[in-house]
Design an enzyme around this catalytic site. Structure first.
Site, PDB file in Angstrom:
ATOM      1  N   GLU A  24     -41.459 -47.415  63.065  1.00  0.00           N
ATOM      2  CA  GLU A  24     -40.889 -48.618  63.711  1.00  0.00           C
ATOM      3  C   GLU A  24     -40.554 -49.008  65.151  1.00  0.00           C
ATOM      4  OE1 GLU A  24     -37.282 -49.069  60.919  1.00  0.00           O
ATOM      5  OE2 GLU A  24     -38.103 -48.856  58.989  1.00  0.00           O
ATOM      6  N   TYR A  86     -39.414 -43.902  53.039  1.00  0.00           N
ATOM      7  CA  TYR A  86     -40.599 -43.493  53.266  1.00  0.00           C
ATOM      8  C   TYR A  86     -41.877 -42.276  52.979  1.00  0.00           C
ATOM      9  CZ  TYR A  86     -43.969 -41.859  57.409  1.00  0.00           C
ATOM     10  OH  TYR A  86     -44.779 -41.549  59.204  1.00  0.00           O
ATOM     11  N   VAL A  87     -42.859 -43.229  52.941  1.00  0.00           N
ATOM     12  CA  VAL A  87     -44.061 -42.150  52.440  1.00  0.00           C
ATOM     13  C   VAL A  87     -44.986 -42.174  53.810  1.00  0.00           C
ATOM     14  CG1 VAL A  87     -45.816 -42.124  50.934  1.00  0.00           C
ATOM     15  CG2 VAL A  87     -43.946 -42.683  50.407  1.00  0.00           C
ATOM     16  N   GLY A  93     -50.444 -44.310  48.746  1.00  0.00           N
ATOM     17  CA  GLY A  93     -51.818 -45.065  47.914  1.00  0.00           C
ATOM     18  C   GLY A  93     -51.789 -44.383  46.561  1.00  0.00           C
ATOM     19  N   GLY A  95     -48.664 -43.839  44.273  1.00  0.00           N
ATOM     20  CA  GLY A  95     -47.397 -43.736  44.139  1.00  0.00           C
ATOM     21  C   GLY A  95     -46.362 -43.263  44.485  1.00  0.00           C
ATOM     22  N   GLY A  97     -44.076 -43.778  46.890  1.00  0.00           N
ATOM     23  CA  GLY A  97     -43.526 -44.708  46.577  1.00  0.00           C
ATOM     24  C   GLY A  97     -42.184 -45.989  46.024  1.00  0.00           C
ATOM     25  N   ASN A 124     -42.980 -56.626  59.294  1.00  0.00           N
ATOM     26  CA  ASN A 124     -43.662 -55.447  58.255  1.00  0.00           C
ATOM     27  C   ASN A 124     -44.478 -55.027  56.647  1.00  0.00           C
ATOM     28  OD1 ASN A 124     -43.768 -52.490  57.098  1.00  0.00           O
ATOM     29  ND2 ASN A 124     -42.614 -51.376  56.994  1.00  0.00           N
ATOM     30  N   TYR A 131     -42.911 -54.371  47.825  1.00  0.00           N
ATOM     31  CA  TYR A 131     -41.955 -54.742  47.534  1.00  0.00           C
ATOM     32  C   TYR A 131     -41.366 -56.006  46.307  1.00  0.00           C
ATOM     33  CZ  TYR A 131     -39.219 -51.340  51.309  1.00  0.00           C
ATOM     34  OH  TYR A 131     -39.120 -50.399  51.445  1.00  0.00           O
TER      35      TYR A 131
END
Length: 157
Positions: A24, A86-87, A93, A95, A97, A124, A131
């Site tokens: 970020e 956070y991942v 990709g 799964g 998150g 972002n 989301y």
């Protein structure tokens, strides 16, 4: 894949917080120490909670969600405010998150909470798309305000 964090997870959660801040573009703002994190999550009066995502094959922690309870005066019940999700890029990709958000949504449903909320940086786009694909919608009619540092000291001092 998803489990409640334990005190033993504090070092990796701290590392993931720093990775998120770097993503970020705000690593210079991170002041949190592992000791502060341990107290907030596992002290006598926890103020926050965390879940971790682990790789199914290696068991390595690859992501986390840190959250706390909020309260809606209009709905009359608690909700969850997701402070950080956070991942690691290498695990995206797979799964993790979605699984973290699903676990928090499950907690809301089983506990009678009526909101799961969080903030996302306007730039972002990958996270916003992620989301929205799960049904989340922006609350554009609200603007977040914050007092910190000198302004907080002036007002509160």
């Amino acid at each position: 894949m998803i489990r409640a964090a334990t005190s033993a997870d504090v070092p990796v959660i701290h590392t993931l917080i720093r990775e998120l801040a770097e993503y970020e573009k705000a690593l210079h703002e991170v002041r949190t120490t592992p000791e502060q994190l341990r107290t907030a999550l596992f002290g006598d009066h926890p103020a926050a909670y965390a879940h971790v995502a682990t790789d199914d094959t290696t068991g390595e922690t690859v992501g986390f969600a840190l959250w706390f309870l909020n309260y809606s005066t209009w709905r009359g019940v608690h909700g969850i405010y997701l402070e950080d999700l956070y991942v690691r890029p290498t695990a995206r990709g797979a799964g993790h998150g979605k699984a973290l958000l699903t676990e928090l949504a499950r907690l809301c449903v089983t506990r009678g909470y009526q909101r799961l909320e969080w903030a996302v940086l306007n730039w972002n786009a990958p996270s916003i798309a992620f989301y929205e694909a799960m049904g989340a919608r922006p609350q554009n009619e609200w603007t977040v305000y914050r007092l910190t540092d000198e302004a907080l000291e002036r007002l509160g001092g």
